[in-house]
Every structure is written in C-alpha cells, then in structure tokens.
Design a protein around this motif. Sequence first.
Motif, PDB file in Angstrom:
ATOM      1  N   ARG A   1       0.858  -1.184   0.000  1.00  0.00           N
ATOM      2  CA  ARG A   1       0.000   0.000   0.000  1.00  0.00           C
ATOM      3  C   ARG A   1       0.897   1.237   0.000  1.00  0.00           C
ATOM      4  O   ARG A   1       1.744   1.412   0.892  1.00  0.00           O
ATOM      5  CB  ARG A   1      -0.898   0.016   1.231  1.00  0.00           C
ATOM      6  N   VAL A   2       0.719   2.113  -0.992  1.00  0.00           N
ATOM      7  CA  VAL A   2       1.531   3.318  -1.133  1.00  0.00           C
ATOM      8  C   VAL A   2       0.602   4.519  -1.059  1.00  0.00           C
ATOM      9  O   VAL A   2      -0.363   4.614  -1.832  1.00  0.00           O
ATOM     10  CB  VAL A   2       2.305   3.320  -2.461  1.00  0.00           C
ATOM     11  N   LEU A   3       0.869   5.435  -0.136  1.00  0.00           N
ATOM     12  CA  LEU A   3       0.047   6.630   0.035  1.00  0.00           C
ATOM     13  C   LEU A   3       0.944   7.859  -0.046  1.00  0.00           C
ATOM     14  O   LEU A   3       2.001   7.918   0.587  1.00  0.00           O
ATOM     15  CB  LEU A   3      -0.689   6.597   1.380  1.00  0.00           C
ATOM     16  N   VAL A   4       0.514   8.843  -0.821  1.00  0.00           N
ATOM     17  CA  VAL A   4       1.212  10.128  -0.952  1.00  0.00           C
ATOM     18  C   VAL A   4       0.284  11.221  -0.452  1.00  0.00           C
ATOM     19  O   VAL A   4      -0.913  11.231  -0.770  1.00  0.00           O
ATOM     20  CB  VAL A   4       1.633  10.389  -2.414  1.00  0.00           C
ATOM     21  N   ARG A   5       0.827  12.156   0.317  1.00  0.00           N
ATOM     22  CA  ARG A   5       0.010  13.207   0.936  1.00  0.00           C
ATOM     23  C   ARG A   5       0.647  14.574   0.716  1.00  0.00           C
ATOM     24  O   ARG A   5       1.858  14.728   0.880  1.00  0.00           O
ATOM     25  CB  ARG A   5      -0.115  12.942   2.436  1.00  0.00           C
ATOM     26  N   ASN A   6      -0.157  15.539   0.322  1.00  0.00           N
ATOM     27  CA  ASN A   6       0.225  16.948   0.312  1.00  0.00           C
ATOM     28  C   ASN A   6      -0.235  17.539   1.641  1.00  0.00           C
ATOM     29  O   ASN A   6      -1.429  17.634   1.902  1.00  0.00           O
ATOM     30  CB  ASN A   6      -0.431  17.668  -0.872  1.00  0.00           C
ATOM     31  N   ARG A   7       0.697  17.941   2.483  1.00  0.00           N
ATOM     32  CA  ARG A   7       0.327  18.380   3.833  1.00  0.00           C
ATOM     33  C   ARG A   7      -0.434  19.700   3.840  1.00  0.00           C
ATOM     34  O   ARG A   7      -1.208  19.966   4.760  1.00  0.00           O
ATOM     35  CB  ARG A   7       1.588  18.508   4.693  1.00  0.00           C
ATOM     36  N   ALA A   8      -0.233  20.531   2.816  1.00  0.00           N
ATOM     37  CA  ALA A   8      -0.914  21.825   2.797  1.00  0.00           C
ATOM     38  C   ALA A   8      -2.378  21.681   2.427  1.00  0.00           C
ATOM     39  O   ALA A   8      -3.256  22.304   3.026  1.00  0.00           O
ATOM     40  CB  ALA A   8      -0.212  22.778   1.838  1.00  0.00           C
ATOM     41  N   THR A   9      -2.670  20.854   1.420  1.00  0.00           N
ATOM     42  CA  THR A   9      -4.045  20.719   0.939  1.00  0.00           C
ATOM     43  C   THR A   9      -4.741  19.486   1.498  1.00  0.00           C
ATOM     44  O   THR A   9      -5.945  19.323   1.298  1.00  0.00           O
ATOM     45  CB  THR A   9      -4.057  20.633  -0.588  1.00  0.00           C
ATOM     46  N   GLU A  10      -3.964  18.592   2.141  1.00  0.00           N
ATOM     47  CA  GLU A  10      -4.481  17.317   2.642  1.00  0.00           C
ATOM     48  C   GLU A  10      -4.934  16.398   1.512  1.00  0.00           C
ATOM     49  O   GLU A  10      -5.653  15.418   1.750  1.00  0.00           O
ATOM     50  CB  GLU A  10      -5.632  17.519   3.646  1.00  0.00           C
ATOM     51  N   ALA A  11      -4.528  16.689   0.269  1.00  0.00           N
ATOM     52  CA  ALA A  11      -4.844  15.792  -0.850  1.00  0.00           C
ATOM     53  C   ALA A  11      -4.020  14.515  -0.721  1.00  0.00           C
ATOM     54  O   ALA A  11      -2.861  14.545  -0.284  1.00  0.00           O
ATOM     55  CB  ALA A  11      -4.552  16.481  -2.179  1.00  0.00           C
ATOM     56  N   LEU A  12      -4.645  13.386  -1.101  1.00  0.00           N
ATOM     57  CA  LEU A  12      -4.007  12.083  -0.985  1.00  0.00           C
ATOM     58  C   LEU A  12      -4.039  11.361  -2.328  1.00  0.00           C
ATOM     59  O   LEU A  12      -4.877  11.630  -3.185  1.00  0.00           O
ATOM     60  CB  LEU A  12      -4.717  11.216   0.056  1.00  0.00           C
ATOM     61  N   GLY A  13      -3.128  10.427  -2.480  1.00  0.00           N
ATOM     62  CA  GLY A  13      -3.162   9.466  -3.568  1.00  0.00           C
ATOM     63  C   GLY A  13      -2.795   8.114  -3.006  1.00  0.00           C
ATOM     64  O   GLY A  13      -1.839   7.997  -2.215  1.00  0.00           O
ATOM     65  N   LEU A  14      -3.552   7.065  -3.346  1.00  0.00           N
ATOM     66  CA  LEU A  14      -3.334   5.736  -2.766  1.00  0.00           C
ATOM     67  C   LEU A  14      -3.314   4.698  -3.877  1.00  0.00           C
ATOM     68  O   LEU A  14      -4.136   4.736  -4.794  1.00  0.00           O
ATOM     69  CB  LEU A  14      -4.438   5.406  -1.758  1.00  0.00           C
ATOM     70  N   LEU A  15      -2.353   3.775  -3.780  1.00  0.00           N
ATOM     71  CA  LEU A  15      -2.208   2.735  -4.794  1.00  0.00           C
ATOM     72  C   LEU A  15      -1.802   1.440  -4.109  1.00  0.00           C
ATOM     73  O   LEU A  15      -1.019   1.456  -3.145  1.00  0.00           O
ATOM     74  CB  LEU A  15      -1.139   3.149  -5.815  1.00  0.00           C
ATOM     75  N   SER A  16      -2.327   0.312  -4.583  1.00  0.00           N
ATOM     76  CA  SER A  16      -2.022  -0.995  -4.009  1.00  0.00           C
ATOM     77  C   SER A  16      -1.419  -1.904  -5.064  1.00  0.00           C
ATOM     78  O   SER A  16      -1.778  -1.815  -6.247  1.00  0.00           O
ATOM     79  CB  SER A  16      -3.280  -1.656  -3.441  1.00  0.00           C
ATOM     80  N   ARG A  17      -0.523  -2.792  -4.639  1.00  0.00           N
ATOM     81  CA  ARG A  17       0.080  -3.776  -5.531  1.00  0.00           C
ATOM     82  C   ARG A  17       0.245  -5.088  -4.775  1.00  0.00           C
ATOM     83  O   ARG A  17       0.625  -5.097  -3.595  1.00  0.00           O
ATOM     84  CB  ARG A  17       1.456  -3.315  -6.027  1.00  0.00           C
ATOM     85  N   ALA A  18      -0.010  -6.211  -5.451  1.00  0.00           N
ATOM     86  CA  ALA A  18       0.279  -7.526  -4.875  1.00  0.00           C
ATOM     87  C   ALA A  18       1.785  -7.742  -4.887  1.00  0.00           C
ATOM     88  O   ALA A  18       2.484  -7.314  -5.808  1.00  0.00           O
ATOM     89  CB  ALA A  18      -0.421  -8.614  -5.672  1.00  0.00           C
ATOM     90  N   LEU A  19       2.297  -8.416  -3.850  1.00  0.00           N
ATOM     91  CA  LEU A  19       3.741  -8.613  -3.720  1.00  0.00           C
ATOM     92  C   LEU A  19       4.011  -9.994  -3.150  1.00  0.00           C
ATOM     93  O   LEU A  19       3.419 -10.381  -2.132  1.00  0.00           O
ATOM     94  CB  LEU A  19       4.337  -7.534  -2.809  1.00  0.00           C
ATOM     95  N   THR A  20       4.898 -10.745  -3.802  1.00  0.00           N
ATOM     96  CA  THR A  20       5.332 -12.060  -3.318  1.00  0.00           C
ATOM     97  C   THR A  20       6.808 -11.999  -2.993  1.00  0.00           C
ATOM     98  O   THR A  20       7.627 -11.643  -3.856  1.00  0.00           O
ATOM     99  CB  THR A  20       5.085 -13.153  -4.364  1.00  0.00           C
ATOM    100  N   VAL A  21       7.178 -12.337  -1.753  1.00  0.00           N
ATOM    101  CA  VAL A  21       8.582 -12.344  -1.325  1.00  0.00           C
ATOM    102  C   VAL A  21       9.016 -13.795  -1.193  1.00  0.00           C
ATOM    103  O   VAL A  21       8.428 -14.562  -0.418  1.00  0.00           O
ATOM    104  CB  VAL A  21       8.753 -11.602   0.009  1.00  0.00           C
ATOM    105  N   PRO A  22      10.055 -14.228  -1.946  1.00  0.00           N
ATOM    106  CA  PRO A  22      10.488 -15.625  -1.875  1.00  0.00           C
ATOM    107  C   PRO A  22      11.246 -15.915  -0.589  1.00  0.00           C
ATOM    108  O   PRO A  22      11.536 -15.004   0.206  1.00  0.00           O
ATOM    109  CB  PRO A  22      11.398 -15.754  -3.098  1.00  0.00           C
ATOM    110  N   ALA A  23      11.562 -17.174  -0.380  1.00  0.00           N
ATOM    111  CA  ALA A  23      12.310 -17.576   0.810  1.00  0.00           C
ATOM    112  C   ALA A  23      13.658 -16.871   0.849  1.00  0.00           C
ATOM    113  O   ALA A  23      14.240 -16.522  -0.181  1.00  0.00           O
ATOM    114  CB  ALA A  23      12.499 -19.090   0.814  1.00  0.00           C
ATOM    115  N   ALA A  24      14.171 -16.690   2.062  1.00  0.00           N
ATOM    116  CA  ALA A  24      15.396 -15.914   2.234  1.00  0.00           C
ATOM    117  C   ALA A  24      16.584 -16.546   1.527  1.00  0.00           C
ATOM    118  O   ALA A  24      17.472 -15.841   1.043  1.00  0.00           O
ATOM    119  CB  ALA A  24      15.690 -15.750   3.727  1.00  0.00           C
ATOM    120  N   ASP A  25      16.637 -17.888   1.461  1.00  0.00           N
ATOM    121  CA  ASP A  25      17.777 -18.540   0.829  1.00  0.00           C
ATOM    122  C   ASP A  25      17.555 -18.783  -0.660  1.00  0.00           C
ATOM    123  O   ASP A  25      18.416 -19.352  -1.336  1.00  0.00           O
ATOM    124  CB  ASP A  25      18.081 -19.870   1.527  1.00  0.00           C
TER     125      ASP A  25
END
Length: 711
Positions: free
Chosen positions: A176-200
Amino acid sequence: MRETDRQQRRPGRLTILACTALLWPALAAAQSPAPKPPPAELSGAEELSPFANAFGAETVLLGHGLRGFSPVIAGNLLRADDGGPIALATLALPRQGGRVSVWVEIDGPTFLAGNIEGRRLRGEIYVYALTPSGGVAGHFAEAFAVDLDRIGEAVWQSGLKLRGELTLPPGEYRLRVLVRNRATEALGLLSRALTVPAADAPAPVAMTWPTPPDRDAWIPIRSWSLRQGGEAPAKTDDLNPSALPVLAADESAAARLQGAADLAPGMSLGLRLVAVDTPQDEPALGQAELAEEGRVAFTVPAVETGVYRIALSLGEGGPWTPEVPVLVLADAERERSLQWTDLRWRMQESLDPTAGGPSRLAAGGESPGERRSGRRRDRRQARQIAERYRQALGALAEGSDGSSGDFQAALQALFEFESSALGGGVGLLSSGESLAAEKLAEEEPAILLPLIVLHQRLYRRYQGRRAYSLGSHSRLMVEMLTERYLAAGGEASVAADSLAALGGVLIDVHLPSSGSRLLQRARELEPGHPVALLGLAALFERFGSYGQARSLLLELVESHPQHREGRLRLAVNLLRTGDRSRAAELLAAIDGRTEESWIWSLARQEQTRLLLSQNRVGDALAVLTAAHAEAPRDAALALLLAHVHDRLGNAAEAQALVAGVQPSNRKESPRMRYDRPPREAFAGADQALAAAARNAQPLLLAALDDGQGAR
C-alpha cells in the motif's frame, strides 16, 4: 629586542602557519570544483549523445524519516480504496534476503494542485506491506519539502520519484503506497500484490524498463532509510526503472530481465497481458525471446489503450514472473519513449486523475456520431479562441519595442485572455492560438517572430507567478511557432536563436532535460551555433562529463576562434582530460581585461595553477605579479599571489597581500560565474530574436489590420 630582530630576519614556523591558515579558504575557493569521476572519454570521431547524463538528476530532494501519523492516514493505508486526486505509480522488485526495492513516481501537477501560494510545499510518502490478515509486516515513511521558487516548475513538468527499500519475511503481501500533500491534505493511494520468496532462494526473475535517459526529468527524492545505510544514489538500469513503462500496441518492445543469469540467450518465453481496469475474459498472449545481456524482446499484443499487468513464462510450462504494470497505447500517432506523466500533453482528457493517477485510460465509449459532433464543437470553439487571440494582439502598436509601451499592453492583453480561456483546457487554447497564427502567417513567415517573442515573455510571467499550466503552454507555443516559421521558409539562424534562448530559460529554472533538447535542436538548425554549443557544454561540465564538454567546446572554438568564454572552458576541460600543452596555449592567449573581466581573471588563476602543478613557481610568480598589477582589487588573484610568495618563503610579502585584500562588491566571483549556466550568452540569443521580431512587427500589424487572423 633580540627576539624582534630574529622575527624580522626570518619567518618563524608559526608565522608561516598563520599565513597559510589565512590563505587556505581563499586557495580552496580558487581551485576548480572537485571533478566527478569522468566517464569514458570521447574521441573526436565518436558520436556525441546530447542526453547521455540524465540531466533531470540535477536536483535531489532529501527525504526524512517519519515516526508517526494521524488516524486518518492510518485508516486510508489499511482500508481505503485506491484513488485520490494525487496521481502516482509504483513498482516493487523482490531481491535476495527478503529485500524489496520500491519505486514511487508522483505526478507533478496533481501533487501541486491547490498549493502554489506558499514558498515551500511539504509532502509525505508512506509505503506499507500488509499481510493477508491485515497486519503490518514492514514499512517506511518519508517526509520531504519542495522549494517552489526554485524547482516548482520542474516538479510540475515531470514529477517526483522515490526509491526505498523494505525487508520482509517470505510470504504474500499487499503493498500500500500513500502520498500526501500536507498543505491541501490531498491524498493518492495505490495498491500492488507482492510475493517475497524464501530468504535462501535466488532473487526472482522480473521484467524492468530503464527510464529513457532523454526523458528522465523526474526530481528524485533520496530516501532517508537508504542514506542511513550508506547507499549512494545511482543511475543504472536496475536502480532507475520506470514504475509505469509506456508501450505501443502491436509494435516491438524490449525490456531487461533481472535475475536471468541462468537462462540461455535465445530461449523462447511466453508473454501475457492482463487488463487492470477494462473487463476482459482472457489475457492477451504473445511470445518473447531472451537476447544477450538479460534483454528480452517481444511484440506487444494488439490490445486497446489501457493499463495492463505484464508477465513472462520461463520456458514451456514454467513459472510466471511477477506481474508488473505497463501502459499500452493503441493510437497510431503515439510517440516513443514516453513517461506516463508526458501523456497529459497528448491525452489530457483521457488520463483520469481522480482515479489515483494512471490507473485507467478512458476507453472512449462514444458512438461515431457523438465523436463527429465533438470534433465539430472543438473546431467551433477553436475558431472562437482564434478570434479572441487576434483581438488581444490588437493592443500591439507600430513602433513599440520589446521592453515598453504597447508591447507591454499586448502582453497584458494576452495574459488576461489566456488566463480566462484556460477553463476550456490547454489543448483547446493551443489549437485556437495555432489556428490564428497559421492564418496570420500565410503570406509571410516573419509575422510569427513577434508572436514568438510575446510567448517567450508570457512564459517568464507565468513562471514567476507559478501558473505552471499556462507557462508550459507558452513555451510549447514558442516551440511550435518557431518550427512553423522554419517550415514556412524562415531563417534557420533566427529559429536557432529562438530555441537557444528558450533552452537557456528552462535550464535556469531547473529544467535541464528540456533545455538541453532545445539547445540540441538549435545546434541542428545552425551547426556551430555558439549559444547552443556553450550551453550544452556547460551542462555536461556540471554533470562531470568533461570529455563530452570538450568535444562541444572544440567545435565552438573552431567555428568562433575569438569566443573568449569558449576558449576558457575548453582550456579548463583540456586540463581535466589531461591535455596540458593545448590548455596552456589557450590560457596564455586570453589576454587583456574587457567587460568579461571574470574570464581574464579565471584564465590567470588556471594558468597559475597549471604552472604550480608543474613546479614552475617562478613562472607562476611572474604571471600573477603582472595580473595583480593590472587588477589590484581582484581578491582571488591577490590571495593566489600571496600563496606563491609563501611557497617561495616570502612571508612578509604574503602577509602584506593578505592584509590588503578588501571585500569584493561583486555579486559573484569568477569561479561562481563559471559554475552557473551562461546566462549572458542566452540573453544574447534572446536579444537577437527580439531584434528580428521588431523588424517584422509592421508585417504583423498589417495582417491584423486586414482582419485575416480569425478567418
């Protein structure tokens, strides 16, 4: 008394150290800027690429870590749907050891919207990895500030780009990625599926598209977390990929395949495109081929314009790579190498900013009759704008110049007209003004020159008032009118002056990528154009490409042997690339103080530094003594001469010179003047254009009197 006599007879060690301590700051200032490690140098026969250095990396913002956030931010991160007025795109690439590299690209106009009054704009970026149960597995958050006076237009023109990193245990996540303009309180939100493989496990194979160097105008934000880890920013293919690559439907494309070291070149891979927003029963399928050096080549399936997820199958029945987003354009008139933010100029009504950025492109959905009706309406509105544009130009009176009188009245009339006409969209405004200009210049292309100057001046006014949309419209009008003037038979030298002058303005407002493109175009129109060559060379110097700067300066000096700044810069870059003998000749030949006294002063400093590096201290003393006699108030020369005396053991002379140095009333030292863009040269091109426009002004007035501009 004996001690005093002893001090007068020979300088003590403390005296010399004190003199050296006094001299050191001045000597450091007199040195050339610490050169960046130069790339492989170019020979004279090699092709010069004008965009080899990704000029957009000039300005880097620093991110700062955030420890907490409001309940509203937390609620949006955990539960809100994708979208918001701020447009953004993101890309996440898992690597070995659970590391995940994340890139966030933020559209400039939607981020700045509603906040152009204050001087500084503060923003925030939150990146969270959520588990299927809603827990937080990892995150980073950054705060940053944009100085609107300095780089506001550069941010508006392209946008902001952050690279950060997460460390996650193996598993499936929702990023989940959220960007915020603190002056106007405008937001943008984007989601992406993510798979993390085993550490080795090895890093998964993934497709990436390097950001095209000639389009890399993003303003980068250097992540606080990466800086803490000591990682330096880099401009390489795997560290600067496009978060949302732009591809052309039914045409060839190429990407890099990360983690493909074990795959054999030439193997065939399956390819699939899955639409993100447009309902589709089945994905579009195709074939790709793995070439050398991890490159994969394929033909983009013939799909409709939209955002898709693309993936590759690793062999017959093999696993699929993680899906990454791409924007596919089906329009036959598309351009190459687009950033997704460029699309607002080509497809302004199609890109939907309220959906959170480039999450979908409107499919059209209109019937043929509705499309024909819309085209007729647009033509009618364009003719109305053309008439109003011609009326605004009517404030221009014969005999006015480019600085006062009725020229300013016309400038004000155009300013008021364009500000009121912007409600119909920048595209419609451009169409109407282009129509009027085309009609006015049917008989004589020189009629366009006063219009070019007017839009040049309008650009500066809009830029100063942070009216970025109208400012970009004005400079695009300058480009369009210049190319139209040239195509109609206008003088190539005048067109080159127009583009070089505008290119210099863009470089000065921190748009070096766009500015360098215009300078290169001016160089194409008039080979040997001094302003274009000098401006490009100065840009290459600022980015440490001394070999490329040298090639341009050689061309400048060969075509204009008496160009003083060109000879100085060539000498400096010859020194940087090891050609001391030719540099010494050039420096010695820069003689006599003129209105360009900084060039003469810097030439004497560089000449002295070269002599000292060759241990020719006596020759250095002779050069500096003569220079100091000619310019006794030049502090840099006086301090350098003191250094030479100190090196020879003449402590009394050195101390006297240091004591006699007076504060300079100059706004910038010769060294500072050298390091900034050559504004005087750009101003010279602008003055030449203005002179040609004044000569053509009666032609424009006659055309306006005939009333043909709107018909």
